[in-house]
Every structure is written in C-alpha cells, then in structure tokens.
Design an enzyme around this catalytic site. Structure first.
Site, PDB file in Angstrom:
ATOM      1  N   SER A   7       0.818  -1.200   0.000  1.00 23.37           N
ATOM      2  CA  SER A   7       0.000   0.000   0.000  1.00 23.37           C
ATOM      3  C   SER A   7       0.859   1.260   0.000  1.00 23.37           C
ATOM      4  O   SER A   7       1.709   1.427  -0.868  1.00 23.37           O
ATOM      5  CB  SER A   7      -0.953  -0.050   1.202  1.00 23.37           C
ATOM      6  OG  SER A   7      -2.083   0.738   0.982  1.00 23.37           O
ATOM      7  N   ASP A  62      -8.637  -6.138  -5.042  1.00 20.79           N
ATOM      8  CA  ASP A  62      -8.415  -4.859  -4.358  1.00 20.79           C
ATOM      9  C   ASP A  62      -8.872  -3.714  -5.249  1.00 20.79           C
ATOM     10  O   ASP A  62      -8.582  -3.692  -6.447  1.00 20.79           O
ATOM     11  CB  ASP A  62      -6.929  -4.708  -4.026  1.00 20.79           C
ATOM     12  CG  ASP A  62      -6.605  -3.380  -3.358  1.00 20.79           C
ATOM     13  OD1 ASP A  62      -7.443  -2.896  -2.573  1.00 20.79           O
ATOM     14  OD2 ASP A  62      -5.517  -2.837  -3.613  1.00 20.79           O
ATOM     15  N   HIS A  81      -6.405  -6.705  -1.009  1.00 29.95           N
ATOM     16  CA  HIS A  81      -5.347  -5.719  -0.799  1.00 29.95           C
ATOM     17  C   HIS A  81      -4.190  -6.316   0.004  1.00 29.95           C
ATOM     18  O   HIS A  81      -3.039  -5.928  -0.177  1.00 29.95           O
ATOM     19  CB  HIS A  81      -5.954  -4.525  -0.044  1.00 29.95           C
ATOM     20  CG  HIS A  81      -5.040  -3.369   0.153  1.00 29.95           C
ATOM     21  ND1 HIS A  81      -4.671  -2.516  -0.863  1.00 29.95           N
ATOM     22  CD2 HIS A  81      -4.419  -2.888   1.266  1.00 29.95           C
ATOM     23  CE1 HIS A  81      -3.880  -1.568  -0.393  1.00 29.95           C
ATOM     24  NE2 HIS A  81      -3.705  -1.780   0.894  1.00 29.95           N
TER      25      HIS A  81
END
Length: 626
Positions: A170, A370, A432
C-alpha cells in the site's frame, strides 16, 4: 554541581551505546503455541532525541539458513498504519486466535529469512514521538530509518552483512523506494568505520507508487468489475470528477505530487453513490465484500489482534517503554493528517528506474480483488515506466515479455511477467493484503525472488509451475525441523558475531561506570580540599551534591535511586508536550471518531480534506492505505 555533572554523563551518547541485544530479547510471548519459542527481539530504538522520537521493532530470526543469510524489513502503509498487521496477519510466524492464543502461520516468510517489522513513521503503532513533531515528508521518513538501522545493526551486527530486502504494501510503495534510495546513497558515501549494507531487492504489494497512473485506475477498475455501469447517471457523475482529476494531473508540477485532492474524490464519490439502501458499501480492500464501513473493520482478525496487542503482559513481553502498552491502534490518523499537511516528497515512481538500474531487483505484486490500489493502476505504471533502455516489459523494441500462467499445487494462482530486473505477479482472488489470503503462495513467490536454494534443507517440494513448466524447488511450510550442515556453520558465525556485540556493549557499559566513578571521586576530593582550606569537616555535606537539588538525602538509593530520578526527570513533559502514543485504555475509549475510536481506522485521502467532508465514507472515515 556533582549531581548535574553525573546526570550529564548518564545522558551522554556513551550511555546509549551500552544498550545491547540482550535488552531486547523476548523471553516468552503470551499465548505462544507448544514447541520451542522462536528467537525474537523487540522494543524501542530512539531515532530523534530532540523530539523524543522512538521506532518500535519486532524481529524474528529465520528458522533455516539456505546458502546465505537474508533479512526482510517489512513496512505497512497508511501513512500511519502499524507493521504489526504484517507481523500478525500477513507474513509473520504467528496468527492471533479469538481466545488470544497464537497459532503458526504455515506460509510465514521467516522460514529462510530474518524478519524485521518496524512501526514507522514515528507515532505509528507502538512507536511514539512528541505530538507536535509528527513527520511531514518522505525524506524524513528515510532519514529516520537510516538512523534506526545504524543503531539496530550496532546492537545486532550479525545481521549487518545479510542480503537486505525491503518489503511492504500500500502506501509503503512510497516509503520503500525512498528508504532504498537513502541506503544506496549511504553506501556510496560510506565512512571508514561503517559497513556496506547489501540491499538486494524490493517487494511491494498493491502499492501506492504512481498517482498519474493509479488515480484514473479507480474508475477504470469499477467499470471493468461491473461496480459501475457506463452510461448510467452514476457513471456520468463520476466521469465528470475524473475529468477534473485529469486536469489536475496534467497541471504544471503535478508530477511531483504524491497526493492530489481532486483525484481522491473519485473513490469517495464512487463509494457514496454505490452504497445500498441497507447502508452497505463496497469493501475497498476486497470488492467481494460489503459492510457499513467500506472495509474499515476488515480483515476479521483485526479485532482479536487489537485486543491482544493492548494487553499489558504482551506489552511487557515485547519490551515496550513504560506507558506505551495500552494505546496500540492499527492506524493513527494524526500521523496521516500531519503527513498530508505539506509537500511530502516526489512520487516513488520517479525513483524506481534508478534503483533498478543500480542493481536493486524489484517485485511488484497485486491481488486482483483490491480496489483502492488495484492491479490496473500497477500494470499501467509498469507499462509507462522507462528503465534500463526500454519501456515497460519490453525485451526488445516492440516485443514484450509474455505473461506466464502460474499454478500452485494444482490451482490457477495468477501470472508472472518479468523483464530487466523487474517482476510483476498478479494473484487471482486475492485482496489488498495478499499474504493474508494466500500465505503459502506468497512464501513461494518470495523464496524465488530472494533466490532461496533449499538443496540442503529437506522436505517435500511445493508444486509451483509457470505455463505448466515446473519451477525450481521450494518447500513451503514443509521443511524439516532439523538444522542443515549449512545452518550449523552459519549458526557458529552468528554466535561469534553476537558474542562480539555483547562484549562491545559490556565494554561500553564498563567505560560509563569507570568515568562515573572517576568524576564522583574527583568532586569528593575537591570537596575535601575545600573543606581542609576552610577548616570545616568533610562530612555528609560533601556527599549531598550527588543528589539533585531539592531531593532529600533520605531518598532511597537501592539500585534505582539516582538513575530512576534521572529517568523520571528526563521523561517528564509539560502537559502540552504529550507523546503521540502515550494514552491509556480509558483515554482510547473516549476518543472522537477523528481520533481513531476503537478498531476503526481513518480512511486515507490522498490530498487535503475540508472540514465538511468528514462524512464522505463509512460514517466519517476515509480509506487507509494500510
């Protein structure tokens, strides 16, 4: 005078040097599974004395050594989200059950690599800093990490020559390249008494790397997955926002921005417009799921992990500084807000080409379910990136490396694509947090990337194939418990390095004691000389100066006397100079939604927010890149 002199001595850098690996040793951990305890160290390392900035780390020694030592530094994103996510929900050796017992993660990355989890920037997770001293830019993040590693390797020199990999997900897609560049620059300008850090590769999962490529991908992904249908009223409204975003992306100077507010509103509006009548919205981390918080309470393990990390006995086991055990939250929105206050550095997409060309391998991987950092954006940034004489995955002008279908243990797992020191892996049916969904598959991926040779380890190999062709053997979760001959040789080297480190720390501590006694003796001698000249008796009055002004001579001197008073004085702050993580459970329960109530995390907005936008998503939350 003597009291002040001794306090100055005790606060000198020499005293800090006396800290050793033994001070961070984790003797046991609450809820640990049966069997031998993994070798762990944990605690705080000071990175900025002026702001009281301390980073928390949790280190796991590898279980086996395959041909050479490797260390993986893992960082979660946010900014402001704790790397304990990685330790206890993704790549670490333990997972937390509902009853707070720990179970082994069968796909943990510690099988053949040492794992170092760090809560950063300061104020994140168990790390702390004075509340007016949060960081605002990526250069400071990198500088703090260099300081941390310098001090950490000084205490654990047996790991300093390991092949070093930096991994994360991320918003760590920004942290990791900036930290890697700082390490490369340090290696170029190394001092005579410093050791080269052999940085070998970077691994970034569902990373936030290139705003220019990834902002537009939010709507593209929504169309591709049927979340929004083209030509509808919702689509028309979102198309208008995307047009404004595109204008901002093409404005002068936009290429040097990590956060662009107008573009962030695409995802915010998408979630608002697709919220159902029963107040359910799409989980931005896994589009297969819906809930009232748009994924804020996901994954399910978060509840028990939060409660576990707030336990006092867990804090004690992890060697937390006093008062830091109660306030763990997954994401600290004060860190996020401060990081967004100014220009926080150039996007990491500008750094990746130079890092690859310097010899640092890069692996980007994505879970295809995601939304917030979706695979279309990652594929777009690769397609447009130029490095090593080519664009994207070109093998020669006009010819691109093929996508090779990946099967793992008989199931379609995704695909690989590789060219010129860059590898991309797409994981099918993954969120994710890919290691949360598929720990064994990600272990297989990382073992190949770091070139693990399991010839001397044993255990049945995993069945992993590209386009049907069986890959070099890896053994995921099935290695023997015995240590190979290579392990034994390297273990001896490690013990020798550890012994030298402890010896060095002991010598430093001895120097502190000798200097302290010498200074003390000098002042006593001076006091007696003065008393002899004045005709007075050198009685207890000569020794009173050892204590701080205003401290009674009758105060306890048992082992904690002077030093404990020094610590109390140095750790006391004014009521306005609070520490970022210094609050207890009662204070946590009273926090407003803006200050991370309970287990919810503040949804991350890439760009600034207006006060009246607090209710854009999930009852006031914006999505964190954690």
């Amino acid at each position: 005078m003597l009291g002040k002199a001794l306090l100055l001595l005790l606060s000198s850098p020499i005293c800090a040097w006396a800290q050793s690996a033994a001070d961070y040793y984790v003797k046991s951990i609450p809820g640990q599974p049966d069997g031998p305890l993994l070798k762990m160290h944990a605690g705080h390392v000071e990175v900025d004395a002026e702001t009281n900035g301390h980073l928390f780390f949790w280190h796991f020694q590898n279980r086996h050594i395959a041909n050479r030592q490797r260390t993986i530094l893992w960082l979660n994103g946010g900014p402001g989200c704790s790397s304990m996510d990685g330790a206890l929900m993704e790549i670490g050796p333990y997972r937390v059950k509902d009853d707070h017992t720990l179970i082994y993660n069968n796909g943990s990355w510690d099988e053949f690599a040492n794992l170092l989890f760090v809560d950063q920037p300061v104020g994140t997770g168990f790390s702390y800093v004075n509340t007016n001293s949060y960081l605002h830019d990526l250069d400071h993040v990198a500088a703090h990490m260099i300081t941390f590693l310098e001090k950490w390797f000084a205490m654990f020199p047996e790991y300093e020559s390991d092949d070093l990999y930096i991994a994360g997900e991320s918003y760590a897609g920004q942290y990791i390249p900036h930290i890697a560049r700082a390490i490369v620059e340090r290696n170029k300008n190394i001092q005579r008494n410093q050791q080269h850090w052999p940085i070998k590769g970077l691994l970034i999962g569902n990373g936030w790397i290139s705003p220019r490529d990834q902002y537009p991908a939010n709507l593209q992904y929504a169309y591709a997955e049927g979340i929004v249908k083209e030509g509808t009223a919702i689509a028309n409204e979102l198309d208008g926002i995307e047009k404004s975003c595109d204008e901002q992306l093409n404005a002068p100077g936009a290429g040097d921005l990590v956060d662009i507010r107008q573009c962030e509103s695409i995802l915010n509006k998408l979630l608002d417009l697709t919220r159902t009548s029963d107040d359910q919205c799409i989980n931005v981390y896994d589009i297969r799921l819906k809930d009232a918080t748009c994924g804020n309470a996901w994954p399910p393990d978060l509840d028990q992990m939060t409660d576990y990390l707030r336990r006092a006995d867990v804090g004690a086991a992890l060697n937390l500084d006093n008062g830091k055990a109660n306030g763990w939250t997954e994401c600290n929105n004060q860190v996020t807000a401060n990081f967004r206050m100014g220009h926080n550095g150039v996007p990491s997409i500008q750094l990746l080409p130079g890092l690859i060309e310097s010899g640092v391998k890069v692996l980007l991987f994505s879970g295809d379910r995601d939304l917030i950092c979706n695979h279309l954006g990652t594929e777009s940034l690769i397609h447009n990136m130029k490095w090593s004489g080519g664009t994207g995955f070109e093998t020669k002008p006009g010819v691109w490396a093929p996508r090779r279908g990946w099967t793992f243990e008989g199931e379609a797992a995704g695909y690989y694509q590789q060219a010129r020191n860059l590898t991309y892996v797409l994981f099918y049916n993954a969120s994710h947090m890919v290691p949360y969904d598929f720990p064994r598959r990600t272990r297989d991926m990382v073992d190949r990337f770091i070139n693990v040779d399991i010839a001397n380890i044993g255990g049945p190999p995993a069945d992993s194939r590209l386009d049907g062709e069986k890959l070099p053997q890896t053994s995921v979760g099935n290695t023997t418990s015995s240590t190979s001959g290579t392990d034994q040789v390297d273990e001896a080297k490690l013990k020798d390095a550890e012994w030298k480190a402890y010896t060095k720390s002991g010598e430093a501590a001895l120097i502190v004691v000798i200097i302290g006694v010498s200074v003390w003796g000098f002042f006593i001698w001076r006091a007696r000389q003065r008393a002899a000249r004045d005709g007075t008796s050198p009685t207890k009055k000569g020794y009173r100066a050892v204590y701080q002004d205003g401290v009674d001579n009758n105060s306890s001197t048992d082992g904690a006397g002077l030093l404990s008073r020094f610590r109390n004085q140095s750790n006391s702050n004014s009521s306005r100079d609070l520490e970022a993580r210094d609050f207890d459970e009662a204070e946590l329960d009273s926090l407003t939604p803006n200050l991370q109530n309970g287990h919810e995390r503040d949804h991350y907005v890439i760009g600034e927010e207006d006060e009246d936008e607090d209710n854009d998503i999930g009852n006031g939350a914006k999505s964190s890149l954690h």
